[in-house]
Structure formats: C-alpha cells, structure tokens
Design a protein around this motif. Structure first.
Motif, PDB file in Angstrom:
ATOM      1  N   ARG A  44       0.854  -1.190   0.000  1.00 35.63           N
ATOM      2  CA  ARG A  44       0.000   0.000   0.000  1.00 35.63           C
ATOM      3  C   ARG A  44       0.886   1.234   0.000  1.00 35.63           C
ATOM      4  NH1 ARG A  44      -2.765   0.026   5.156  1.00 35.63           N
ATOM      5  NH2 ARG A  44      -0.883  -1.045   5.775  1.00 35.63           N
ATOM      6  N   VAL A  45       0.482   2.228  -0.768  1.00 39.71           N
ATOM      7  CA  VAL A  45       1.195   3.502  -0.812  1.00 39.71           C
ATOM      8  C   VAL A  45       0.175   4.614  -0.605  1.00 39.71           C
ATOM      9  CG1 VAL A  45       1.053   3.662  -3.349  1.00 39.71           C
ATOM     10  CG2 VAL A  45       2.844   4.914  -2.131  1.00 39.71           C
ATOM     11  N   ILE A  46       0.569   5.618   0.157  1.00 41.65           N
ATOM     12  CA  ILE A  46      -0.275   6.790   0.358  1.00 41.65           C
ATOM     13  C   ILE A  46       0.118   7.798  -0.717  1.00 41.65           C
ATOM     14  CG2 ILE A  46      -1.022   8.596   1.962  1.00 41.65           C
ATOM     15  CD1 ILE A  46      -1.501   5.700   2.993  1.00 41.65           C
ATOM     16  N   ILE A  47      -0.873   8.342  -1.397  1.00 46.98           N
ATOM     17  CA  ILE A  47      -0.649   9.344  -2.443  1.00 46.98           C
ATOM     18  C   ILE A  47      -1.362  10.626  -2.023  1.00 46.98           C
ATOM     19  CG2 ILE A  47      -1.009   9.944  -4.876  1.00 46.98           C
ATOM     20  CD1 ILE A  47       0.910   7.587  -4.496  1.00 46.98           C
ATOM     21  N   ALA A  48      -0.644  11.740  -2.108  1.00 50.73           N
ATOM     22  CA  ALA A  48      -1.211  13.042  -1.744  1.00 50.73           C
ATOM     23  C   ALA A  48      -0.699  14.094  -2.710  1.00 50.73           C
ATOM     24  CB  ALA A  48      -0.819  13.405  -0.313  1.00 50.73           C
ATOM     25  N   GLU A  49      -1.420  15.199  -2.784  1.00 43.35           N
ATOM     26  CA  GLU A  49      -0.950  16.340  -3.566  1.00 43.35           C
ATOM     27  C   GLU A  49       0.164  17.024  -2.792  1.00 43.35           C
ATOM     28  OE1 GLU A  49      -4.177  18.982  -4.810  1.00 43.35           O
ATOM     29  OE2 GLU A  49      -5.519  17.304  -4.408  1.00 43.35           O
ATOM     30  N   SER A  50       1.167  17.489  -3.479  1.00 41.79           N
ATOM     31  CA  SER A  50       2.225  18.259  -2.835  1.00 41.79           C
ATOM     32  C   SER A  50       1.712  19.652  -2.513  1.00 41.79           C
ATOM     33  CB  SER A  50       3.447  18.371  -3.761  1.00 41.79           C
ATOM     34  OG  SER A  50       4.396  19.268  -3.220  1.00 41.79           O
ATOM     35  N   ALA A  51       2.098  20.152  -1.367  1.00 38.68           N
ATOM     36  CA  ALA A  51       1.731  21.521  -0.991  1.00 38.68           C
ATOM     37  C   ALA A  51       2.684  22.536  -1.615  1.00 38.68           C
ATOM     38  CB  ALA A  51       1.750  21.666   0.530  1.00 38.68           C
ATOM     39  N   ASN A  52       3.812  22.057  -2.164  1.00 42.82           N
ATOM     40  CA  ASN A  52       4.863  22.965  -2.625  1.00 42.82           C
ATOM     41  C   ASN A  52       5.148  22.933  -4.121  1.00 42.82           C
ATOM     42  OD1 ASN A  52       5.430  23.649   0.128  1.00 42.82           O
ATOM     43  ND2 ASN A  52       6.426  21.660   0.295  1.00 42.82           N
ATOM     44  N   ALA A  53       4.565  21.976  -4.839  1.00 43.55           N
ATOM     45  CA  ALA A  53       4.887  21.832  -6.259  1.00 43.55           C
ATOM     46  C   ALA A  53       3.717  21.163  -6.972  1.00 43.55           C
ATOM     47  CB  ALA A  53       6.155  20.979  -6.412  1.00 43.55           C
ATOM     48  N   PRO A  54       3.646  21.303  -8.296  1.00 43.40           N
ATOM     49  CA  PRO A  54       2.559  20.676  -9.054  1.00 43.40           C
ATOM     50  C   PRO A  54       2.833  19.189  -9.313  1.00 43.40           C
ATOM     51  CG  PRO A  54       3.957  21.899 -10.535  1.00 43.40           C
ATOM     52  CD  PRO A  54       4.482  22.150  -9.141  1.00 43.40           C
ATOM     53  N   CYS A  55       2.952  18.429  -8.232  1.00 44.97           N
ATOM     54  CA  CYS A  55       3.219  17.006  -8.334  1.00 44.97           C
ATOM     55  C   CYS A  55       2.513  16.290  -7.190  1.00 44.97           C
ATOM     56  CB  CYS A  55       4.727  16.740  -8.285  1.00 44.97           C
ATOM     57  SG  CYS A  55       5.514  17.134  -6.709  1.00 44.97           S
ATOM     58  N   LEU A  56       2.646  14.981  -7.171  1.00 40.07           N
ATOM     59  CA  LEU A  56       2.115  14.186  -6.075  1.00 40.07           C
ATOM     60  C   LEU A  56       3.259  13.750  -5.178  1.00 40.07           C
ATOM     61  CD1 LEU A  56      -0.344  11.895  -8.079  1.00 40.07           C
ATOM     62  CD2 LEU A  56      -0.817  14.065  -6.921  1.00 40.07           C
ATOM     63  N   ILE A  57       2.932  13.383  -3.952  1.00 39.79           N
ATOM     64  CA  ILE A  57       3.926  12.771  -3.082  1.00 39.79           C
ATOM     65  C   ILE A  57       3.413  11.398  -2.681  1.00 39.79           C
ATOM     66  CG2 ILE A  57       4.998  14.893  -2.252  1.00 39.79           C
ATOM     67  CD1 ILE A  57       3.343  14.619   0.309  1.00 39.79           C
ATOM     68  N   GLY A  58       4.331  10.491  -2.475  1.00 36.97           N
ATOM     69  CA  GLY A  58       3.999   9.139  -2.051  1.00 36.97           C
ATOM     70  C   GLY A  58       4.794   8.794  -0.809  1.00 36.97           C
ATOM     71  N   PHE A  59       4.208   7.951   0.032  1.00 38.15           N
ATOM     72  CA  PHE A  59       4.889   7.492   1.245  1.00 38.15           C
ATOM     73  C   PHE A  59       4.145   6.286   1.787  1.00 38.15           C
ATOM     74  CE2 PHE A  59       2.297  11.249   1.977  1.00 38.15           C
ATOM     75  CZ  PHE A  59       1.389  10.847   2.961  1.00 38.15           C
ATOM     76  N   ASP A  60       4.735   5.643   2.763  1.00 37.27           N
ATOM     77  CA  ASP A  60       4.167   4.439   3.345  1.00 37.27           C
ATOM     78  C   ASP A  60       3.213   4.781   4.493  1.00 37.27           C
ATOM     79  OD1 ASP A  60       5.970   4.235   6.009  1.00 37.27           O
ATOM     80  OD2 ASP A  60       7.194   4.868   4.293  1.00 37.27           O
ATOM     81  N   PRO A  61       2.305   3.852   4.830  1.00 33.95           N
ATOM     82  CA  PRO A  61       1.362   4.109   5.918  1.00 33.95           C
ATOM     83  C   PRO A  61       2.019   4.408   7.265  1.00 33.95           C
ATOM     84  CG  PRO A  61       0.583   2.300   4.572  1.00 33.95           C
ATOM     85  CD  PRO A  61       1.977   2.630   4.103  1.00 33.95           C
ATOM     86  N   ALA A  62       3.176   3.841   7.554  1.00 33.93           N
ATOM     87  CA  ALA A  62       3.849   4.109   8.830  1.00 33.93           C
ATOM     88  C   ALA A  62       4.257   5.578   8.939  1.00 33.93           C
ATOM     89  CB  ALA A  62       5.072   3.209   8.998  1.00 33.93           C
ATOM     90  N   TYR A  63       4.662   6.171   7.840  1.00 34.06           N
ATOM     91  CA  TYR A  63       5.012   7.588   7.842  1.00 34.06           C
ATOM     92  C   TYR A  63       3.779   8.435   8.133  1.00 34.06           C
ATOM     93  CZ  TYR A  63       6.894  12.061   6.248  1.00 34.06           C
ATOM     94  OH  TYR A  63       7.289  13.372   6.177  1.00 34.06           O
ATOM     95  N   LEU A  64       2.644   8.041   7.567  1.00 34.19           N
ATOM     96  CA  LEU A  64       1.393   8.744   7.839  1.00 34.19           C
ATOM     97  C   LEU A  64       1.049   8.663   9.329  1.00 34.19           C
ATOM     98  CD1 LEU A  64      -1.111  10.234   6.695  1.00 34.19           C
ATOM     99  CD2 LEU A  64      -2.164   7.982   6.429  1.00 34.19           C
ATOM    100  N   GLU A  65       1.207   7.496   9.925  1.00 34.28           N
ATOM    101  CA  GLU A  65       0.919   7.321  11.347  1.00 34.28           C
ATOM    102  C   GLU A  65       1.860   8.154  12.214  1.00 34.28           C
ATOM    103  OE1 GLU A  65      -1.606   5.880  13.077  1.00 34.28           O
ATOM    104  OE2 GLU A  65      -2.446   5.809  11.057  1.00 34.28           O
ATOM    105  N   ALA A  66       3.132   8.222  11.830  1.00 28.10           N
ATOM    106  CA  ALA A  66       4.088   9.042  12.585  1.00 28.10           C
ATOM    107  C   ALA A  66       3.694  10.516  12.521  1.00 28.10           C
ATOM    108  CB  ALA A  66       5.501   8.838  12.048  1.00 28.10           C
ATOM    109  N   ASN A  67       3.245  10.955  11.367  1.00 25.86           N
ATOM    110  CA  ASN A  67       2.801  12.349  11.229  1.00 25.86           C
ATOM    111  C   ASN A  67       1.537  12.602  12.036  1.00 25.86           C
ATOM    112  OD1 ASN A  67       4.869  13.350   9.675  1.00 25.86           O
ATOM    113  ND2 ASN A  67       3.883  12.841   7.750  1.00 25.86           N
ATOM    114  N   ARG A  68       0.659  11.606  12.094  1.00 23.95           N
ATOM    115  CA  ARG A  68      -0.550  11.743  12.899  1.00 23.95           C
ATOM    116  C   ARG A  68      -0.185  11.924  14.373  1.00 23.95           C
ATOM    117  NH1 ARG A  68      -3.180   8.885  16.252  1.00 23.95           N
ATOM    118  NH2 ARG A  68      -2.057   6.988  15.778  1.00 23.95           N
ATOM    119  N   ALA A  69       0.774  11.157  14.837  1.00 24.50           N
ATOM    120  CA  ALA A  69       1.206  11.280  16.235  1.00 24.50           C
ATOM    121  C   ALA A  69       1.811  12.655  16.499  1.00 24.50           C
ATOM    122  CB  ALA A  69       2.205  10.173  16.570  1.00 24.50           C
ATOM    123  N   LYS A  70       2.636  13.149  15.570  1.00 22.09           N
ATOM    124  CA  LYS A  70       3.229  14.491  15.730  1.00 22.09           C
ATOM    125  C   LYS A  70       2.141  15.561  15.734  1.00 22.09           C
ATOM    126  CE  LYS A  70       7.460  13.457  13.221  1.00 22.09           C
ATOM    127  NZ  LYS A  70       8.191  13.749  11.990  1.00 22.09           N
TER     128      LYS A  70
END
Length: 165
Positions: free
Chosen positions: A39-65
């Motif tokens: 599984r990959v998380i896909i989101a729009e970049s806040a800084n450029a006209p592209c997408l960003i991808g990352f793993d679910p664990a990174y999303l969970e770490a950001n949720r905790a922060k």
C-alpha cells in the motif's frame, strides 16, 4: 522511525490507459522495508505541481506528531484549526500496488498533477517521501533546481529510448 529506509533515486515509468503507473523497484523496495504491505499513500504536494507518495507508517508518525502539537495548543488555551488536519489527512489516498509495483493513480490528485493521461511519469525520492511528476510540469517549474531538472530530463530521454530511466 530511525530504522526506516530512505526513498532515494529517480526514474521514469509510464502511465497506461487504465491510469496505472509502476513504482520503480528501488522505491518499492523502500516501501516494503518500511512496512507498506503493498500500500502507498498518495497526496498532492503543498509545494509543487506534483504528487507525493509514502508508506502508511510515515502517515501514522505524522498523525502522532500532529496530535502532540494539537494537544500542546489546547493545553496552552489556544484553538486548533481543523483545516490543518484536513489538509494533512483527508486529502490522502491509499493505493494498493501489485508485485511489479503497478498501482492506479487516484483520479483527482492525478488530474491536479497533470498525470491524468497516458505518458511518462517521473518518480524521485526525497528521503521520507517521494515525488511523482508529469515531466512537462517539472521542466516548466521555475522553482525546481536546475540539477534536478537536468537529471530528470536525462531519465526521460532514456525512457523514451526504451532504456531504464
């Protein structure tokens, strides 16, 4: 999160008529090492006209922060802006990828990033995340470093020749 593998490197793959792209093997290996479970998380970049991808664990770490920062604001008697959470979490899409890394680009983010038709797509590792670019938009973006553009255009030319990008 210190045992995480960084997303590093750059390659071009293609988008097919079904809106699928293949995550390059070196990025897929990092996703797998980081526990993505296909599984990959896909989101729009806040800084450029592209997408960003990352793993679910990174999303969970950001949720905790985010939760820690929100709690600190509430403890200080401040309000918490729900829009920050909306932008950080509600606009993410989860995509499953197969053993060759193929996944369907989420339609709305793909449209926003100019990736809603067949053609090349550039993947570029950024450490904790990776970017997914329409090469034409990358080339036109004045904020992108010239060395990054040069390497991206080289990868694109190799892909067009049928070599590995």
């Amino acid at each position: 999160m210190s045992d995480r593998q960084a997303y590093s490197g750059m390659a071009v793959t293609g988008i097919d008529a079904k809106g699928r792209a293949a995550i390059p093997a070196f990025l897929r290996a990092a996703l797998d090492r980081n526990g993505a479970e296909s599984r990959v998380i896909i989101a729009e970049s806040a800084n450029a006209p592209c997408l960003i991808g990352f793993d679910p664990a990174y999303l969970e770490a950001n949720r905790a922060k985010y939760g820690s920062r929100a709690d600190a604001r509430l403890d200080a008697g401040e309000t918490v802006d729900a829009n920050a959470a909306r932008l950080a979490f509600a606009l993410n899409d989860i995509a499953s990828y197969d053993s060759s890394g193929r996944f369907v680009l989420p339609p709305f983010p793909a449209m926003k990033a100019g990736l809603d038709k067949t053609g090349p797509v550039l993947f570029a590792g950024l450490g904790d995340t990776f970017e997914i670019w329409n090469p034409e938009l990358l080339e036109a973006d004045a904020k992108v470093h010239p060395a990054f553009k040069e390497r991206a255009l080289f990868c694109l030319s190799q892909w067009k020749k049928g070599g590995k990008g």
